[in-house]
Design an enzyme around this catalytic site. Structure first.
Site, PDB file in Angstrom:
ATOM      1  CG  ASP A  13      -1.746   1.209   1.389  1.00 60.89           C
ATOM      2  OD1 ASP A  13      -2.661   1.367   0.564  1.00 60.89           O
ATOM      3  OD2 ASP A  13      -1.501   2.014   2.314  1.00 60.89           O
ATOM      4  CD  GLU A  51      -2.367   2.298  -3.318  1.00 64.60           C
ATOM      5  OE1 GLU A  51      -3.582   2.503  -3.457  1.00 64.60           O
ATOM      6  OE2 GLU A  51      -1.773   2.417  -2.233  1.00 64.60           O
TER       7      GLU A  51
END
Length: 401
Positions: free
Chosen positions: A47, A110
């Site tokens: 993330d 990401e």
């Protein structure tokens, strides 16, 4: 105020950024990855990966020349000095090397277009990092309708900057931060959308409920729970409502009032599983065709038909608290196996839950609403018995207050 000290938070003010310049921090995060790999996890979705390396000149971010009054205030300034720092590839390579210690494991990053890195070519540095074990997540595939020329251009660019280096590209349609596919692309277009996505050379992600055409749910202000809605992101509750297994009072998600309201309950698994014209059946037909094409792929994760993203709070509740849990996921793995052969779990870490697990209080424990480490171990074992790989979210940029 209490100590006279400050901390940087790229996101919410309850999410202090971790200092990756400190080698002890890097060692601790690599040990976190090893902790979960030892428990049988097959990979991580990393993330907010682009923010772990920053410009330590402490220069201000320059004003965004494209910003206009009335736009989202987050975009008043660029992110030139807090994203894609000079050490990013070195830091992420350290993580990739940990994953490389295990066979048949993967990292997907990401990496939004921010700061100075706005083009699809930014994925090339990720693809070159460790091609066997690193798979860039193509965020732009959640923006463009797969049936349009823009998407065709995106795929061509991905082949040039990712696939050409032997790396696996990951293509989501929606996720916990983005609109549901049926709401974004149009429910009537889901047949075409699934056909295009499942024909791609890469790994498609199906967000839970998209396979039955669940749509965004209007959540009234008094029932909104997303703390980030008070910040710059906007309320993401409409994309995170409970999975609808049937048309009963609580859609077989729970025996209690769910943490978020349900949508149109005529859209449910039970109604679609045996209907050959349903969204679910259409998805499965295209998935079957994809399976035949992948039979000769043998590199790590290259033979995966689809990655199914589960938002744990919203998948299946087994203890009647209105919140999904690990045991509920385990109960439904036989269903998951019919539509994917890998699962991605959004965060289940111990957390104050102000950002529902993306604010982590312990990277090596499970939030009590979801269960225990023992429940997690049983889930992983059962998933592997079903022939499913398990991917976790890893949140290396920030923690919680």
């Amino acid at each position: 105020e209490h100590t006279g000290q400050y901390f940087l938070h790229t996101f919410l003010d309850c999410q202090p950024d971790l200092n990756w310049q400190n080698p002890e921090v890097r060692t601790a995060l690599k040990d976190v990855a090893r902790f979960w790999l030892r428990r049988g996890v097959d990979g991580f979705r990393v993330d907010a990966s682009i923010y772990i390396a920053k410009n330590f000149s402490y220069a201000d971010n320059p004003p965004n020349q494209q910003y206009h009054e009335g736009d989202d205030t987050r975009y008043r300034f660029t992110e030139n000095n807090i994203s894609y720092g000079d050490d990013l590839q070195a830091f992420l390579t350290e993580l990739a090397e940990v994953v490389h210690e295990s066979n048949d494991t993967i990292l997907t990053f990401e990496a939004y277009p921010e700061g100075t890195q706005l083009g699809v070519d930014r994925y090339e540095s990720f693809a070159k990092m460790c091609p066997e074990h690193v798979a860039p997540m193509i965020i732009e595939s959640t923006w463009f309708d797969p049936t349009t020329p823009d998407f065709t251009t995106l795929v061509a660019d991905v082949k040039k900057y990712v696939s050409a280096h032997g790396s696996l590209a990951v293509f989501p349609l929606g996720n916990h931060d983005r609109s549901r596919a049926a709401s974004h692309f149009g429910k009537r277009k889901m047949r075409e959308v699934f056909e295009k996505q499942l024909q791609l050379d890469g790994l498609p992600i199906i967000y839970y409920g998209d396979e039955i055409g669940m749509e965004n749910v209007a959540v009234p202000p008094e029932k909104q729970t997303d703390f980030a809605s008070q910040s710059f992101v906007g309320c993401r509750d409409p994309f995170r409502t409970p999975m609808q297994w049937d048309d009963s009072t609580y859609a077989d998600f729970s025996t209690a009032d769910p943490w978020l309201p349900l949508g149109d309950k005529t859209v449910n698994v039970a109604a679609q599983q045996h209907d050959p014209s349903s969204t679910f059946s259409v998805y499965k037909r295209f998935l079957s065709e994809r399976t035949e094409r992948l039979k000769k792929q043998h590199a790590p994760w290259r033979d995966v038909q689809a990655l199914y993203q589960i938002y744990p709070r919203s998948f299946k509740d087994t203890d009647a608290d209105g919140v999904g849990d690990l045991r509920g996921i385990a109960q439904k793995l036989s269903y998951v196996k019919t539509i994917a052969d890998a699962v991605w779990l959004s965060p289940v870490y111990a957390s104050p839950q102000k950002d529902f697990g993306y604010d982590v209080s312990s990277f090596v424990d499970i939030h009590d609403e979801y269960g225990t480490l023992e429940d997690f171990d049983r889930l992983v074992t059962q998933a592997h018995d079903e022939g499913l790989k398990v991917m976790m979210d890893l949140t290396p940029n920030h923690t919680s207050d």
